[in-house]
Enzyme design. Structure first.
Site, PDB file in Angstrom:
ATOM      1  CB  CYS A 116      -0.886  -0.031   1.243  1.00  0.00           C
ATOM      2  SG  CYS A 116      -1.997   1.383   1.371  1.00  0.00           S
ATOM      3  CG  HIS A 158      -5.611  -2.250  -1.630  1.00  0.00           C
ATOM      4  ND1 HIS A 158      -4.675  -2.891  -0.849  1.00  0.00           N
ATOM      5  CD2 HIS A 158      -5.346  -0.925  -1.513  1.00  0.00           C
ATOM      6  CE1 HIS A 158      -3.894  -1.986  -0.277  1.00  0.00           C
ATOM      7  NE2 HIS A 158      -4.270  -0.778  -0.671  1.00  0.00           N
TER       8      HIS A 158
HETATM    9 ZN   LIG Z   1      -3.618   1.155  -0.138  1.00  0.00          ZN
END
Ligand SMILES: [Zn+2]
Length: 191
Positions: A116, A158
């Site tokens: 991320c 996500h």
């Molecule tokens: Zn992310």
């Protein structure tokens, strides 16, 4: 979501061969909220107005995503609490999806490591549906619909999670979460 496999393999070469690109990447990352920033835990509000500001925001997010070597970026990651993310629905395109909704997901799932852009330096295994149908609007207010699978479906899930304040750390195993926090916590104290 970050392009972690390619990034890890390419990082050293990239730094040696193209310092300018690496500088741009670091500058882009500095503009992306980093864990545990409060914005990352907040749910975003639906977009009601499709105006020039929204188009500009989508453009800025696409640029940041590319410069940061990411494959997806949600508005909450740049501190904007609006339901919008940018991502790659295939190998060629980068698109914005406004008020995204995953309307269908396969029962068949798959576990793979995710990275991320807001949680740098760690990857955690996350179970996701193998196929999803994503609907929403583009930044101009036109309806869009994407049938996604594999890597692209994972990315959409996500990014959609980000708009609900849900992070990959909330979706992983207790053990992987503990290990990730062991890496992240000392860094938080140092900052
Ligand atoms: Zn992310």
């Amino acid at each position: 979501m970050s392009e972690h496999d390619e990034e890890i393999e390419g990082q050293v070469i990239e730094q040696e061969l193209d310092p300018e690109r690496e500088t741009r990447r670091r500058f882009a990352l500095a503009q992306i909220r980093q864990y545990p920033d409060a914005a990352l835990k907040m749910a975003a509000r639906p977009v009601e107005l499709f105006d020039d500001e929204l188009v500009k925001l989508a453009e800025r997010m696409k640029q940041l995503m590319h410069e940061a070597s990411g494959i997806g970026l949600a508005a909450t990651q740049v501190g904007v609490l609006q339901r919008l993310f940018v991502f790659q629905p295939n190998d060629e395109d980068t698109v914005a999806v406004v008020n995204p909704e995953i309307v269908e997901r396969s029962e068949e799932t798959d576990v793979a490591d995710e990275g991320c852009l807001s949680i740098q330096g760690v990857t955690v295994p996350v179970e996701r549906s193998l196929e999803v149908t994503l609907v929403g609007k583009d930044e101009h207010g036109q309806d869009v619909r994407y049938e996604l699978e594999g890597y692209f479906a994972r990315c959409a899930q996500h990014e959609a999670d980000h708009l609900d304040g849900v992070l990959m750390l909330d979706r992983t195993t207790a053990e992987a979460r503990r290990e990730a926090l062991a890496v992240l916590r000392p860094r938080i104290v140092l900052q």
